[in-house]
Design a protein around this motif. Structure first.
Motif, mmCIF file in Angstrom:
data_model
loop_
_atom_site.group_PDB
_atom_site.id
_atom_site.type_symbol
_atom_site.label_atom_id
_atom_site.label_comp_id
_atom_site.label_asym_id
_atom_site.label_seq_id
_atom_site.Cartn_x
_atom_site.Cartn_y
_atom_site.Cartn_z
ATOM 1 N N CYS A 105 0.834 -1.202 0.000
ATOM 2 C CA CYS A 105 0.000 0.000 0.000
ATOM 3 C C CYS A 105 0.870 1.254 0.000
ATOM 4 O O CYS A 105 1.450 1.617 1.025
ATOM 5 C CB CYS A 105 -0.920 -0.003 1.215
ATOM 6 N N ALA A 106 0.939 1.918 -1.121
ATOM 7 C CA ALA A 106 1.721 3.146 -1.240
ATOM 8 C C ALA A 106 0.927 4.363 -0.773
ATOM 9 O O ALA A 106 1.498 5.372 -0.383
ATOM 10 C CB ALA A 106 2.177 3.348 -2.687
ATOM 11 N N GLU A 107 -0.376 4.278 -0.816
ATOM 12 C CA GLU A 107 -1.253 5.389 -0.437
ATOM 13 C C GLU A 107 -1.695 5.253 1.018
ATOM 14 O O GLU A 107 -1.795 4.160 1.549
ATOM 15 C CB GLU A 107 -2.499 5.396 -1.336
ATOM 16 N N GLY A 108 -1.975 6.379 1.661
ATOM 17 C CA GLY A 108 -2.502 6.365 3.015
ATOM 18 C C GLY A 108 -1.426 6.204 4.062
ATOM 19 O O GLY A 108 -0.229 6.244 3.784
ATOM 20 N N ASP A 109 -1.878 6.033 5.291
ATOM 21 C CA ASP A 109 -0.955 5.885 6.414
ATOM 22 C C ASP A 109 -0.234 4.544 6.344
ATOM 23 O O ASP A 109 -0.845 3.524 6.011
ATOM 24 C CB ASP A 109 -1.725 5.953 7.738
ATOM 25 N N PRO A 110 1.048 4.553 6.679
ATOM 26 C CA PRO A 110 1.769 3.274 6.719
ATOM 27 C C PRO A 110 1.137 2.358 7.770
ATOM 28 O O PRO A 110 0.698 2.810 8.826
ATOM 29 C CB PRO A 110 3.183 3.658 7.140
ATOM 30 N N HIS A 111 1.082 1.099 7.449
ATOM 31 C CA HIS A 111 0.553 0.118 8.383
ATOM 32 C C HIS A 111 1.404 -1.146 8.327
ATOM 33 O O HIS A 111 2.106 -1.384 7.347
ATOM 34 C CB HIS A 111 -0.917 -0.198 8.088
ATOM 35 N N ALA A 112 1.314 -1.918 9.383
ATOM 36 C CA ALA A 112 2.089 -3.155 9.463
ATOM 37 C C ALA A 112 1.341 -4.302 8.786
ATOM 38 O O ALA A 112 0.117 -4.279 8.659
ATOM 39 C CB ALA A 112 2.356 -3.507 10.911
ATOM 40 N N LEU A 113 2.114 -5.282 8.366
ATOM 41 C CA LEU A 113 1.538 -6.524 7.870
ATOM 42 C C LEU A 113 1.044 -7.343 9.059
ATOM 43 O O LEU A 113 1.492 -7.147 10.191
ATOM 44 C CB LEU A 113 2.592 -7.318 7.098
ATOM 45 N N ASP A 114 0.135 -8.262 8.799
ATOM 46 C CA ASP A 114 -0.377 -9.166 9.814
ATOM 47 C C ASP A 114 0.148 -10.569 9.549
ATOM 48 O O ASP A 114 0.417 -10.928 8.397
ATOM 49 C CB ASP A 114 -1.908 -9.210 9.777
ATOM 50 N N VAL A 115 0.262 -11.363 10.602
ATOM 51 C CA VAL A 115 0.615 -12.771 10.454
ATOM 52 C C VAL A 115 -0.690 -13.558 10.370
ATOM 53 O O VAL A 115 -1.562 -13.416 11.228
ATOM 54 C CB VAL A 115 1.456 -13.280 11.639
ATOM 55 N N GLU A 116 -0.815 -14.350 9.316
ATOM 56 C CA GLU A 116 -1.969 -15.231 9.164
ATOM 57 C C GLU A 116 -1.483 -16.604 8.776
ATOM 58 O O GLU A 116 -0.526 -16.718 8.001
ATOM 59 C CB GLU A 116 -2.917 -14.688 8.087
#
Length: 155
Positions: A105-116
């Motif tokens: 995701c280049a747009e918006g606020d940076p966020h972390a990946l999730d472990v699934e």
């Protein structure tokens, strides 16, 4: 009869006089899983260039905790890699910020990946916003490619 040929000696008597395990002594499945989990999470930290000593200590703390956890619930041994990744991610969020930051995701606020899955075998880093698998735990370096940011992101 004792042979000087190591191939004839069988599994061996165990530890030698130094206390070290003999060369043919098998590694327990729990230890194999813990070593694999440590290696996978360290590979992901290295991929983000964040494997500093203080952060590696977080991995060691998680591995020690998960050793106890699997001793209590042996059927959970297949889940150790994902749990160590989540433990380290949570510890990093508390101390430094988000990790690993989503490369999708280049747009918006940076966020972390999730472990699934959160509790299951074959854990993967997933972008929950885009709904895509980014990489298996341990393979962020392959997914991110060269030139990715190297520090945990802001909160």
């Amino acid at each position: 009869m004792h042979s000087d040929n190591p191939e004839d000696s069988g599994p061996g008597p165990g530890p030698d006089s130094s206390g070290a395990p003999g060369p043919s002594r098998p590694v327990a499945p729990l230890e194999q899983a813990l070593h694999a989990a440590r290696a996978l999470v360290l590979a992901d930290l290295e991929a983000g260039d964040v494997a500093r000593p203080d952060i590696v200590s977080l991995v060691e703390e998680s591995v020690a905790h998960r050793r106890w956890w699997v001793e209590q619930w042996p059927e959970g041994v297949a889940y150790v890699s994902g749990l160590v990744a989540q433990d380290v991610q949570d510890a990093l969020l508390e101390r430094y910020g988000r990790w690993p930051v989503c490369p999708v995701c280049a747009e918006g606020d940076p966020h972390a990946l999730d472990v699934e899955p959160e509790l299951g075998p074959d854990p993967r880093w997933v972008c929950g916003k885009a709904g895509v698998v980014v990489a298996a735990v341990g393979a962020l370096g392959v997914a991110a490619g060269p030139g990715e940011p190297g520090e945990p992101g802001g909160s």
